[in-house]
Every structure is written in structure tokens, then in C-alpha cells.
Design a protein around this motif. Structure first.
Motif, PDB file in Angstrom:
ATOM      1  N   VAL A 115      41.093  12.774   6.986  1.00 27.75           N
ATOM      2  CA  VAL A 115      42.299  13.797   7.371  1.00 27.75           C
ATOM      3  C   VAL A 115      41.863  14.431   8.634  1.00 27.75           C
ATOM      4  O   VAL A 115      40.825  15.003   8.547  1.00 27.75           O
ATOM      5  CB  VAL A 115      42.424  14.672   6.217  1.00 27.75           C
ATOM      6  N   PRO A 116      42.661  14.309   9.551  1.00 33.06           N
ATOM      7  CA  PRO A 116      42.239  15.220  10.987  1.00 33.06           C
ATOM      8  C   PRO A 116      42.574  16.657  10.664  1.00 33.06           C
ATOM      9  O   PRO A 116      43.438  17.078   9.933  1.00 33.06           O
ATOM     10  CB  PRO A 116      43.184  14.719  11.835  1.00 33.06           C
ATOM     11  N   VAL A 117      41.629  17.230  11.208  1.00 32.05           N
ATOM     12  CA  VAL A 117      41.497  18.596  11.022  1.00 32.05           C
ATOM     13  C   VAL A 117      42.265  19.306  12.418  1.00 32.05           C
ATOM     14  O   VAL A 117      42.163  18.901  13.337  1.00 32.05           O
ATOM     15  CB  VAL A 117      39.945  19.583  11.139  1.00 32.05           C
ATOM     16  N   ALA A 118      42.906  20.329  12.195  1.00 33.39           N
ATOM     17  CA  ALA A 118      43.749  20.893  13.277  1.00 33.39           C
ATOM     18  C   ALA A 118      42.910  21.180  14.684  1.00 33.39           C
ATOM     19  O   ALA A 118      41.741  21.417  14.364  1.00 33.39           O
ATOM     20  CB  ALA A 118      44.362  22.341  12.768  1.00 33.39           C
ATOM     21  N   GLY A 119      43.784  20.852  15.499  1.00 32.41           N
ATOM     22  CA  GLY A 119      43.051  20.923  17.101  1.00 32.41           C
ATOM     23  C   GLY A 119      43.996  21.195  18.023  1.00 32.41           C
ATOM     24  O   GLY A 119      45.337  21.264  17.602  1.00 32.41           O
ATOM     25  N   GLY A 120      43.737  20.879  19.347  1.00 28.52           N
ATOM     26  CA  GLY A 120      44.810  20.801  20.294  1.00 28.52           C
ATOM     27  C   GLY A 120      45.229  22.295  20.502  1.00 28.52           C
ATOM     28  O   GLY A 120      46.404  22.503  21.203  1.00 28.52           O
ATOM     29  N   ASN A 121      44.514  23.468  20.298  1.00 30.09           N
ATOM     30  CA  ASN A 121      45.043  24.805  20.487  1.00 30.09           C
ATOM     31  C   ASN A 121      44.612  25.198  21.897  1.00 30.09           C
ATOM     32  O   ASN A 121      43.655  24.797  22.504  1.00 30.09           O
ATOM     33  CB  ASN A 121      44.384  25.912  19.459  1.00 30.09           C
ATOM     34  N   ILE A 122      45.466  25.914  22.576  1.00 33.84           N
ATOM     35  CA  ILE A 122      45.256  26.387  23.744  1.00 33.84           C
ATOM     36  C   ILE A 122      44.164  27.686  23.659  1.00 33.84           C
ATOM     37  O   ILE A 122      44.938  28.621  23.142  1.00 33.84           O
ATOM     38  CB  ILE A 122      46.560  26.836  24.639  1.00 33.84           C
ATOM     39  N   VAL A 123      43.427  27.743  24.596  1.00 30.51           N
ATOM     40  CA  VAL A 123      42.378  28.909  24.452  1.00 30.51           C
ATOM     41  C   VAL A 123      42.346  29.759  25.900  1.00 30.51           C
ATOM     42  O   VAL A 123      42.127  28.902  26.805  1.00 30.51           O
ATOM     43  CB  VAL A 123      40.949  28.541  24.203  1.00 30.51           C
ATOM     44  N   GLN A 124      42.532  30.690  25.796  1.00 33.00           N
ATOM     45  CA  GLN A 124      42.816  31.716  27.102  1.00 33.00           C
ATOM     46  C   GLN A 124      41.221  32.407  27.210  1.00 33.00           C
ATOM     47  O   GLN A 124      40.599  33.000  26.260  1.00 33.00           O
ATOM     48  CB  GLN A 124      43.642  32.782  26.975  1.00 33.00           C
ATOM     49  N   SER A 125      40.781  32.326  28.432  1.00 26.78           N
ATOM     50  CA  SER A 125      39.451  32.951  28.726  1.00 26.78           C
ATOM     51  C   SER A 125      39.694  33.841  29.969  1.00 26.78           C
ATOM     52  O   SER A 125      40.381  33.605  31.019  1.00 26.78           O
ATOM     53  CB  SER A 125      38.285  31.941  29.042  1.00 26.78           C
ATOM     54  N   ASN A 126      39.146  35.288  29.813  1.00 30.56           N
ATOM     55  CA  ASN A 126      39.486  36.008  31.063  1.00 30.56           C
ATOM     56  C   ASN A 126      38.020  36.201  31.800  1.00 30.56           C
ATOM     57  O   ASN A 126      37.030  36.176  31.047  1.00 30.56           O
ATOM     58  CB  ASN A 126      39.812  37.496  30.275  1.00 30.56           C
ATOM     59  N   TYR A 127      37.877  36.190  32.845  1.00 32.26           N
ATOM     60  CA  TYR A 127      36.546  36.164  33.623  1.00 32.26           C
ATOM     61  C   TYR A 127      37.041  37.082  35.184  1.00 32.26           C
ATOM     62  O   TYR A 127      38.033  37.336  35.295  1.00 32.26           O
ATOM     63  CB  TYR A 127      36.219  35.035  34.099  1.00 32.26           C
ATOM     64  N   ASN A 128      35.679  37.442  35.792  1.00 32.38           N
ATOM     65  CA  ASN A 128      35.920  38.107  37.008  1.00 32.38           C
ATOM     66  C   ASN A 128      35.322  37.151  38.035  1.00 32.38           C
ATOM     67  O   ASN A 128      34.294  36.644  37.742  1.00 32.38           O
ATOM     68  CB  ASN A 128      35.016  39.425  37.229  1.00 32.38           C
ATOM     69  N   GLU A 129      36.216  37.142  39.286  1.00 32.23           N
ATOM     70  CA  GLU A 129      35.752  36.408  40.201  1.00 32.23           C
ATOM     71  C   GLU A 129      35.223  37.199  41.353  1.00 32.23           C
ATOM     72  O   GLU A 129      36.130  37.662  41.832  1.00 32.23           O
ATOM     73  CB  GLU A 129      36.652  35.206  40.567  1.00 32.23           C
ATOM     74  N   GLY A 130      34.186  36.756  41.923  1.00 25.34           N
ATOM     75  CA  GLY A 130      33.825  37.516  43.327  1.00 25.34           C
ATOM     76  C   GLY A 130      34.228  36.689  44.356  1.00 25.34           C
ATOM     77  O   GLY A 130      33.986  35.600  44.423  1.00 25.34           O
ATOM     78  N   ILE A 131      34.762  37.441  45.693  1.00 26.68           N
ATOM     79  CA  ILE A 131      35.264  36.746  46.488  1.00 26.68           C
ATOM     80  C   ILE A 131      34.630  37.392  47.936  1.00 26.68           C
ATOM     81  O   ILE A 131      34.753  38.461  47.888  1.00 26.68           O
ATOM     82  CB  ILE A 131      36.698  36.695  46.858  1.00 26.68           C
ATOM     83  N   LEU A 132      33.977  36.464  48.796  1.00 23.35           N
ATOM     84  CA  LEU A 132      33.714  37.076  50.141  1.00 23.35           C
ATOM     85  C   LEU A 132      34.611  36.418  51.186  1.00 23.35           C
ATOM     86  O   LEU A 132      34.556  35.057  51.311  1.00 23.35           O
ATOM     87  CB  LEU A 132      32.056  36.840  50.284  1.00 23.35           C
ATOM     88  N   PHE A 133      35.103  37.071  52.173  1.00 21.21           N
ATOM     89  CA  PHE A 133      36.096  36.565  53.242  1.00 21.21           C
ATOM     90  C   PHE A 133      35.213  36.949  54.551  1.00 21.21           C
ATOM     91  O   PHE A 133      34.802  37.867  54.625  1.00 21.21           O
ATOM     92  CB  PHE A 133      37.234  37.385  53.359  1.00 21.21           C
ATOM     93  N   ILE A 134      35.217  35.993  55.531  1.00 13.58           N
ATOM     94  CA  ILE A 134      34.704  36.027  56.878  1.00 13.58           C
ATOM     95  C   ILE A 134      35.855  35.562  57.668  1.00 13.58           C
ATOM     96  O   ILE A 134      36.017  34.338  57.565  1.00 13.58           O
ATOM     97  CB  ILE A 134      33.297  35.577  57.063  1.00 13.58           C
ATOM     98  N   GLU A 135      36.233  36.238  58.640  1.00 13.86           N
ATOM     99  CA  GLU A 135      37.333  35.850  59.747  1.00 13.86           C
ATOM    100  C   GLU A 135      36.962  36.197  61.055  1.00 13.86           C
ATOM    101  O   GLU A 135      36.128  37.115  61.275  1.00 13.86           O
ATOM    102  CB  GLU A 135      38.743  36.503  59.325  1.00 13.86           C
ATOM    103  N   MET A 136      37.665  35.203  61.790  1.00 12.31           N
ATOM    104  CA  MET A 136      37.097  35.104  63.248  1.00 12.31           C
ATOM    105  C   MET A 136      38.315  35.303  64.033  1.00 12.31           C
ATOM    106  O   MET A 136      39.344  34.410  63.533  1.00 12.31           O
ATOM    107  CB  MET A 136      36.286  33.809  63.490  1.00 12.31           C
ATOM    108  N   TYR A 137      38.767  36.158  64.895  1.00 14.43           N
ATOM    109  CA  TYR A 137      39.818  36.599  65.675  1.00 14.43           C
ATOM    110  C   TYR A 137      39.373  36.364  67.279  1.00 14.43           C
ATOM    111  O   TYR A 137      38.842  36.981  67.668  1.00 14.43           O
ATOM    112  CB  TYR A 137      40.369  38.152  65.413  1.00 14.43           C
ATOM    113  N   ASP A 138      40.616  36.111  67.798  1.00 17.78           N
ATOM    114  CA  ASP A 138      40.585  35.889  69.488  1.00 17.78           C
ATOM    115  C   ASP A 138      40.780  37.401  69.690  1.00 17.78           C
ATOM    116  O   ASP A 138      41.546  38.154  69.334  1.00 17.78           O
ATOM    117  CB  ASP A 138      41.775  34.944  69.952  1.00 17.78           C
TER     118      ASP A 138
END
Length: 182
Positions: A115-138
Motif C-alpha cells: 500500500v503506498p504511503v502518502a507523499g507528493g507534498n509541497i515543502v516550503q523552506s525559508n533561507y537567506n541569500e547573500g548577494i554581492l554586486f560589482i558594477e562598472m560605469y562609463d
């Protein structure tokens, strides 16, 4: 043991780097540079707002020097800026649709079933993402001509100095120009 190791490796994050270049610009024409956002070193930012600004600046200057750029604060061809931020992110995953079955067996006639056991549930995970931008301008047109950035999941166990060092190197690997040293 192999299953546990592969699970742990699948949970670890990898730094992703990206870049954008204005297709109409020839980066070989830009040989000197300066920095535009040195206000990160002002007294009000030394309280923790941009604690890694000096590290980023020093690493970026080193990488630009390797590419043959020359720092010129009087009349630069290009101006670089950088910024950092940490954003709240959400990811979703789905559990397997069929996980464990139940089997029955007995003496004589071997009867089995599952007998299959329940599955296929959607799981939400929260996390922090660090971002570093470097830009070059004329400096003449004040248009963005190149941008590189790195993203990586961060947590309280993150070694920011190591990650920033790796991010700066990987971002400048994406700057598609190298000047010959004199």
C-alpha cells in the motif's frame, strides 16, 4: 552511509556568479578606474552597516590590477561601484509521491501486498541569500557597461570573509577584458 553523504551534499549550496555586458561597448578601451561609493568607509558605516567594505575594495583592486587596470582617481575611464545585501528567499520542493509500501506474508501460500504511503507534498523552506554586486560605469556617459554579481545561501555558520574572497575572484573572472602589463 552513501545515502547520508549524498543527502548532505545535495543540501549544501554553491555560489552562483553572473555577469552582464553592454554589447555595444568595447571594454579594451577602459584602462583606468576609480571607485564611486567610497562613502561606505565613512564613520556612520563603521558600526556594522558595511563591515566588509574594506575587504571587498582591497580584493577588487587586486583583481583589477591582475587584469591590467590602473587606479586613477583624477581622470578615470570607468568608475566601479559595489553593494551587498541579504535577502529572504523561499524555495519549494516536493516529497516523493510514493515512499514506503506495506507487505504481508504467511505460511503455505505466500501472500503479499503493498500500500503506498502518502507523499507528493509541497515543502516550503525559508533561507537567506547573500548577494554581492560589482558594477562598472562609463565616466563620460554615466551608463552601466558591465555588472558582475554573486549569490549564495548564508546562515549563522557562514564564513563571510572566505565567501567574499571567493565571490570577488569569481565575479572578476567574468569581466571579459585583460590589459597587457607594461
Amino acid at each position: 552511509m552513501l545515502v547520508v553523504t549524498s543527502f548532505l551534499l545535495s543540501c549544501s549550496t554553491m555560489m552562483q556568479t553572473y555577469s552582464y555586458k553592454d554589447k555595444s561597448v568595447k571594454l579594451k578601451e577602459y584602462k583606468t578606474y576609480a571607485w564611486a561609493n567610497l562613502d561606505y568607509f565613512a564613520e556612520e558605516n563603521k558600526k556594522g552597516n558595511k563591515v566588509y567594505a574594506r575587504l571587498i575594495l582591497d580584493l577588487a583592486n587586486e583583481e583589477l590590477s591582475k587584469k591590467g587596470f590602473v587606479l586613477d582617481t583624477q581622470n578615470p575611464d570607468a568608475v566601479f561601484m559595489f553593494d551587498t545585501k541579504i535577502e529572504d528567499r523561499v524555495s519549494y520542493s516536493q516529497t516523493p509521491s510514493v515512499s514506503v509500501g506495506i507487505g504481508v506474508g504467511g505460511p503455505g501460500y505466500y501472500v503479499g501486498g503493498s500500500v503506498p504511503v502518502a507523499g507528493g507534498n509541497i515543502v516550503q523552506s525559508n533561507y537567506n541569500e547573500g548577494i554581492l554586486f560589482i558594477e562598472m560605469y562609463d565616466t563620460k556617459s554615466q551608463k552601466l557597461i558591465w555588472r558582475g554579481w554573486a549569490e549564495e545561501e548564508v546562515s549563522y555558520t557562514t564564513n563571510f570573509e572566505t565567501d567574499i574572497t571567493r565571490a570577488v575572484k569569481q565575479i572578476f573572472m567574468r569581466l571579459p577584458v585583460t590589459h597587457k602589463s607594461k
